[in-house]
Design a protein around this motif. Structure first.
Motif: not given
Length: 130
Positions: A41-51
């Motif tokens: 969750x934290x990695x997805x929230x801070x990742x510049x790449x989204x689904x």
């Protein structure tokens, strides 16, 4: 309270909860299942790449508005209450400050390599003869 003020308060709570999850993951007694959910969750929230890329109207932000809060909710429910209580004060303190991520270039490179690997694998599987 106006809608904008409520939205800002909600965003600040989400930020605090993400920091809380990060701090809990750094504890030795964090169980594996909530740690995996929290780190994802934290990695997805801070990742510049989204689904779904953010430039797609409406849908681009819809995945962030649904997936991040759901991931936070699941991780918080799986994490032991004593661990959450122990890290809560530090998360509240850090939520009001700008956080310096040591090794952010290494983390960014890792995210780019993971996505490049996934993309390369997908392209290979798509064009391979067979």
């Amino acid at each position: 309270m106006t809608a904008v003020a409520r939205l800002k308060a909600w965003a600040k709570r989400l930020k605090t909860q993400l920091i809380l999850l990060w701090l809990c993951c750094r504890q030795a007694d964090m169980p594996l299942a909530p740690k995996l959910v929290a780190l994802t969750t934290v990695a997805y929230a801070f990742s510049p790449i989204d689904l779904i890329p953010d430039f797609i109207p409406l849908l681009g932000y819809l995945d962030d508005l649904m997936l991040v809060p759901l991931g936070i909710l699941l991780a918080l429910r799986l994490t032991p209450a004593a661990l959450l209580d122990r890290c809560q004060a530090e998360a509240q303190r850090l939520a009001g400050t700008r956080i310096a991520f040591n090794g952010r270039w290494l983390a960014a490179a890792l995210v780019v390599l993971l996505w490049a690997g996934a993309l390369g694998t997908g392209v290979y599987l798509w064009i391979r003869p067979g």
